[in-house]
Every structure is written in structure tokens, then in C-alpha cells.
Design a protein around this motif. Structure first.
Motif, short mmCIF file in Angstrom:
data_model
loop_
_atom_site.label_atom_id
_atom_site.label_comp_id
_atom_site.label_asym_id
_atom_site.label_seq_id
_atom_site.Cartn_x
_atom_site.Cartn_y
_atom_site.Cartn_z
N MET A 281 0.83 -1.21 0.00
CA MET A 281 0.00 0.00 0.00
C MET A 281 0.86 1.26 0.00
O MET A 281 0.61 2.18 -0.78
CB MET A 281 -0.94 -0.02 1.22
N ALA B 250 -6.85 3.70 0.83
CA ALA B 250 -6.13 3.48 2.09
C ALA B 250 -6.48 4.52 3.14
O ALA B 250 -5.61 5.12 3.77
CB ALA B 250 -4.62 3.46 1.82
N LEU C 177 -5.22 -7.33 1.66
CA LEU C 177 -5.14 -5.91 2.00
C LEU C 177 -3.70 -5.49 1.75
O LEU C 177 -2.78 -6.01 2.38
CB LEU C 177 -5.51 -5.68 3.46
N CYS D 253 -7.81 -0.63 0.68
CA CYS D 253 -6.52 -0.93 0.05
C CYS D 253 -6.55 -2.34 -0.55
O CYS D 253 -5.52 -2.94 -0.79
CB CYS D 253 -5.38 -0.82 1.05
N GLY E 4 -5.00 4.48 6.66
CA GLY E 4 -3.56 4.69 6.78
C GLY E 4 -2.77 3.41 7.07
O GLY E 4 -1.63 3.49 7.51
N GLY E 5 -3.38 2.28 6.84
CA GLY E 5 -2.66 1.02 7.03
C GLY E 5 -2.91 0.33 8.34
O GLY E 5 -2.13 -0.53 8.76
N CYS F 286 -2.10 -3.03 2.61
CA CYS F 286 -1.39 -2.44 3.76
C CYS F 286 -0.80 -3.52 4.67
O CYS F 286 0.06 -3.22 5.50
CB CYS F 286 -2.29 -1.51 4.56
N CYS G 250 -5.42 -1.71 9.03
CA CYS G 250 -6.24 -2.92 8.84
C CYS G 250 -7.67 -2.66 9.32
O CYS G 250 -8.30 -3.50 9.95
CB CYS G 250 -5.63 -4.11 9.58
N ALA G 251 -8.19 -1.46 9.01
CA ALA G 251 -9.49 -1.08 9.55
C ALA G 251 -10.46 -0.54 8.50
O ALA G 251 -11.53 -0.07 8.87
CB ALA G 251 -9.30 -0.03 10.64
N CYS G 252 -10.11 -0.58 7.20
CA CYS G 252 -11.02 0.03 6.23
C CYS G 252 -11.25 -0.81 4.96
O CYS G 252 -12.26 -0.66 4.32
CB CYS G 252 -10.51 1.41 5.81
N ALA G 253 -10.28 -1.61 4.58
CA ALA G 253 -10.33 -2.44 3.36
C ALA G 253 -10.35 -1.62 2.08
O ALA G 253 -10.66 -2.16 1.01
CB ALA G 253 -11.49 -3.42 3.39
S1 FES Z 1 -5.38 0.97 4.49
FE1 FES Z 1 -7.13 0.53 5.65
S2 FES Z 1 -7.18 -1.62 5.73
FE2 FES Z 1 -5.43 -1.19 4.52
#
Ligand code: FES
Length: 105
Positions: free
Chosen positions: A25, A37, A84, A48, A40-41, A86, A43-46
Motif C-alpha cells: 500500500m 487506504a 489488504l 486498500c 492509513g494502514g 497495507c 487494517c481497519a477500512c479495506a
Molecule cells: S489501508 Fe485501511 S485496511 Fe489497509
């Protein structure tokens, strides 16, 4: 440098000279038509979400439990190819890694 071969959200093939030691990412987020993203990496939004090329699926470390949970909620989830970006750390072994950026959700 490690070369990544990406199909972006406009179906264009883009080659990226990636930095090892940071996530996929982080290496692609500044491209046009790339991942959002938004968390910001963390692992909370998907946002990416990527689909790894079939020939690379077995060559990458498996998804973590948290990554799996996030991806399963996606309408574009592919049980084999979804990752993902990220959570995917780029290493020297990733040279030539190919993936498609999943559609915006
Ligand atoms: S940036 Fe949000 S889950 Fe990867």
C-alpha cells in the motif's frame, strides 16, 4: 528496488519500483487510480484491497486473522486472491509481484 506490476482501477498496467521493508500500500498509494487506504494502514477500512495474480498467491505469507475478517466483508472478496495491500510487506522476494487494485467499494 523491487518491481511491482499493477493493474490500476482504470485497467492500466503500471510498473512500480517499490521499496522493500514497507507495505505494498505504501508503495502504490500515490499512483493515479490506486488504493484509497483511508485508515492509513491500520487494517481497519479495506480500501486498500487488491487481487494478487494467481501465480503469486502461494508465494506470499498467508493472511492474518484480522486481514481475513476485513476482506470477508468486502463485496469484491476473492477467497484465493484478495489481500489488504497495507498488510502485505514488500521484500526482495516480491520482485515481479503482480496484482490488480480491486474496485472502489
Ligand atoms: S489501508 Fe485501511 S485496511 Fe489497509
Amino acid at each position: 528496488m523491487v518491481k511491482l506490476v499493477i493493474q490500476d482501477r482504470l485497467a492500466r498496467t503500471v510498473e512500480v519500483d517499490a521499496r522493500p521493508g514497507v507495505s505494498a500500500m505504501e508503495n502504490i498509494r500515490d499512483l493515479d487510480a490506486s488504493v484509497d487506504a483511508i485508515c492509513g494502514g491500520m487494517c481497519a477500512c479495506a480500501t486498500c484491497h487488491i487481487w494478487v495474480a494467481p501465480e503469486w498467491v502461494e508465494r506470499l505469507p498467508p493472511r492474518s486473522y484480522e486481514e481475513e475478517l476485513m476482506l470477508q466483508d468486502s463485496p469484491n472478496f476473492d477467497p484465493q486472491r484478495s489481500r489488504l495491500s497495507c498488510q502485505l510487506l514488500i521484500s526482495d522476494e516480491c520482485d515481479g509481484l503482480s496484482f490488480t487494485i480491486a474496485p472502489d467499494e
